[in-house]
Design a protein around this motif. Structure first.
Motif, short mmCIF file in Angstrom:
data_model
loop_
_atom_site.label_atom_id
_atom_site.label_comp_id
_atom_site.label_asym_id
_atom_site.label_seq_id
_atom_site.Cartn_x
_atom_site.Cartn_y
_atom_site.Cartn_z
N MET A 203 0.82 -1.20 0.00
CA MET A 203 0.00 0.00 0.00
C MET A 203 0.86 1.27 0.00
O MET A 203 0.62 2.18 -0.75
N TYR A 204 1.88 1.28 0.85
CA TYR A 204 2.68 2.49 1.00
C TYR A 204 3.96 2.47 0.17
O TYR A 204 4.72 3.44 0.21
N GLN A 205 4.19 1.39 -0.58
CA GLN A 205 5.45 1.27 -1.32
C GLN A 205 5.61 2.40 -2.34
O GLN A 205 6.68 2.97 -2.48
N GLY A 206 4.53 2.72 -3.05
CA GLY A 206 4.60 3.79 -4.04
C GLY A 206 4.90 5.13 -3.40
O GLY A 206 5.72 5.91 -3.90
N LEU A 207 4.24 5.41 -2.29
CA LEU A 207 4.48 6.67 -1.58
C LEU A 207 5.92 6.73 -1.07
O LEU A 207 6.60 7.75 -1.23
N LYS A 208 6.39 5.65 -0.48
CA LYS A 208 7.76 5.61 0.05
C LYS A 208 8.78 5.82 -1.08
O LYS A 208 9.75 6.55 -0.91
N ALA A 209 8.54 5.16 -2.20
CA ALA A 209 9.46 5.31 -3.35
C ALA A 209 9.44 6.74 -3.86
O ALA A 209 10.49 7.31 -4.18
N HIS A 210 8.25 7.35 -3.93
CA HIS A 210 8.13 8.73 -4.40
C HIS A 210 8.90 9.67 -3.48
O HIS A 210 9.68 10.51 -3.94
N VAL A 211 8.69 9.54 -2.18
CA VAL A 211 9.39 10.37 -1.20
C VAL A 211 10.89 10.20 -1.33
O VAL A 211 11.65 11.18 -1.34
N SER A 212 11.33 8.95 -1.44
CA SER A 212 12.77 8.64 -1.46
C SER A 212 13.48 9.15 -2.70
O SER A 212 14.70 9.30 -2.70
N ARG A 213 12.72 9.44 -3.77
CA ARG A 213 13.34 10.04 -4.96
C ARG A 213 13.63 11.53 -4.75
O ARG A 213 14.37 12.13 -5.51
N ILE A 214 13.03 12.11 -3.71
CA ILE A 214 13.14 13.56 -3.49
C ILE A 214 13.93 13.90 -2.23
O ILE A 214 14.76 14.82 -2.24
N ILE A 215 13.68 13.16 -1.14
CA ILE A 215 14.40 13.40 0.12
C ILE A 215 14.86 12.05 0.67
O ILE A 215 14.47 11.00 0.15
N SER A 216 15.66 12.08 1.73
CA SER A 216 16.16 10.85 2.35
C SER A 216 15.80 10.80 3.83
O SER A 216 16.65 11.02 4.70
N PRO A 217 14.54 10.49 4.14
CA PRO A 217 14.16 10.42 5.55
C PRO A 217 14.72 9.16 6.21
O PRO A 217 15.02 8.18 5.54
N THR A 218 14.81 9.20 7.52
CA THR A 218 15.18 8.00 8.26
C THR A 218 14.00 7.03 8.21
O THR A 218 12.88 7.42 7.88
N ALA A 219 14.25 5.79 8.59
CA ALA A 219 13.17 4.80 8.63
C ALA A 219 12.08 5.25 9.60
O ALA A 219 10.88 5.07 9.33
N GLU A 220 12.50 5.86 10.71
CA GLU A 220 11.53 6.32 11.71
C GLU A 220 10.68 7.47 11.16
O GLU A 220 9.46 7.51 11.36
N GLU A 221 11.32 8.41 10.45
CA GLU A 221 10.58 9.53 9.86
C GLU A 221 9.58 9.04 8.82
O GLU A 221 8.43 9.49 8.79
N MET A 222 10.02 8.10 7.99
CA MET A 222 9.14 7.56 6.96
C MET A 222 7.96 6.82 7.59
O MET A 222 6.80 6.98 7.16
N ALA A 223 8.24 6.03 8.61
CA ALA A 223 7.17 5.28 9.29
C ALA A 223 6.16 6.25 9.91
O ALA A 223 4.95 6.05 9.80
N PHE A 224 6.66 7.31 10.54
CA PHE A 224 5.77 8.31 11.15
C PHE A 224 4.91 8.97 10.07
O PHE A 224 3.70 9.12 10.24
N PHE A 225 5.53 9.34 8.96
CA PHE A 225 4.82 9.96 7.85
C PHE A 225 3.68 9.06 7.38
O PHE A 225 2.53 9.50 7.22
N VAL B 234 -2.00 9.27 -5.32
CA VAL B 234 -2.65 8.23 -6.12
C VAL B 234 -1.83 6.94 -6.06
O VAL B 234 -0.70 6.88 -6.54
N VAL B 235 -2.42 5.91 -5.45
CA VAL B 235 -1.81 4.59 -5.41
C VAL B 235 -2.15 3.84 -6.69
O VAL B 235 -1.32 3.20 -7.32
N LYS B 236 -3.42 3.96 -7.09
CA LYS B 236 -3.90 3.27 -8.29
C LYS B 236 -5.02 4.08 -8.90
O LYS B 236 -5.87 4.63 -8.19
N GLY B 237 -5.03 4.16 -10.22
CA GLY B 237 -6.12 4.84 -10.91
C GLY B 237 -5.68 6.08 -11.66
O GLY B 237 -4.52 6.45 -11.66
N CYS B 238 -6.65 6.70 -12.30
CA CYS B 238 -6.44 7.94 -13.04
C CYS B 238 -7.56 8.90 -12.64
O CYS B 238 -8.73 8.52 -12.63
#
Length: 193
Positions: free
Chosen positions: A1-23, A51-55
């Motif tokens: 569910m959150y893989q797309g969001l995590k990948a998107h964020v990681s292309r722009i910034i580098s949060p810690t695992a804790e920051e990403m989990a909190f987000f 958007v996780v899925k859809g248009c």
């Protein structure tokens, strides 16, 4: 569910695992059937949507009932009425699912909490807003400077997957041309390529 969001964020910034989990804890999952409205004019909207899925599309209806498409959004994109969200005022836009949609929604209150607890995410959203502004400015300049055919070719080059998922009349609307003009442009391009 959150893989797309995590990948998107990681292309722009580098949060810690804790920051990403909190987000990620600040989002709720929403599902919408095709042709349903996520936002409509007059509604106070307290969420932005990833958007996780859809248009989806956002559009404005003028006083004569003419539709003006502002944005399309597919997987890994954000959509909403950002003016209404950030300025706490009624929406002027519709946001509609063109396909069945799975979204991650974050509220204004939760976003502010993220900024307080994990300030790196302010940078993430600043970069997103800056990119969005540059894209909108480019779209305005393209409308002023380029022919309808040039705008269509630019759209297809920039958004090749959207072009295959959205009806032609909606692409024509986005480009500010009639569906008949787009049909002629596509026929011309097919015969010259």
């Amino acid at each position: 569910m959150y893989q797309g969001l995590k990948a998107h964020v990681s292309r722009i910034i580098s949060p810690t695992a804790e920051e990403m989990a909190f987000f990620c804890t600040k989002f709720k999952t929403l599902n919408f059937p095709k042709k349903s409205n996520i936002i409509h004019p007059g509604q106070y909207t307290d969420h932005e949507y990833f958007v996780v899925k859809g248009c989806l599309t956002s559009y404005y209806l003028d006083k004569k009932g003419h539709k003006h498409i502002i944005q399309f959004a597919i997987e890994d994109w954000w959509i909403g009425d950002f003016d209404a969200f950030y300025n706490h005022k009624p929406s002027k836009l519709y946001v509609e699912a063109l396909e069945p949609a799975e979204l991650l929604a974050i509220s204004y209150k939760d976003l502010e909490e993220v900024y307080q607890e994990a300030p790196l995410f302010e940078r993430y959203f600043r970069i997103l807003v800056t990119r969005g502004f540059i894209t909108q400015q480019g779209r305005v300049l393209s409308t002023l400077e380029k022919s309808a055919q040039e705008r269509y070719e630019e759209f297809c080059q920039r958004y090749p997957t959207i072009e295959k998922r959205v009806p032609n009349y909606q692409i024509a609307n986005y480009l500010g041309i009639s569906a008949e003009s787009l049909s002629r442009i596509r026929k011309k391009l097919t015969t010259t390529h």
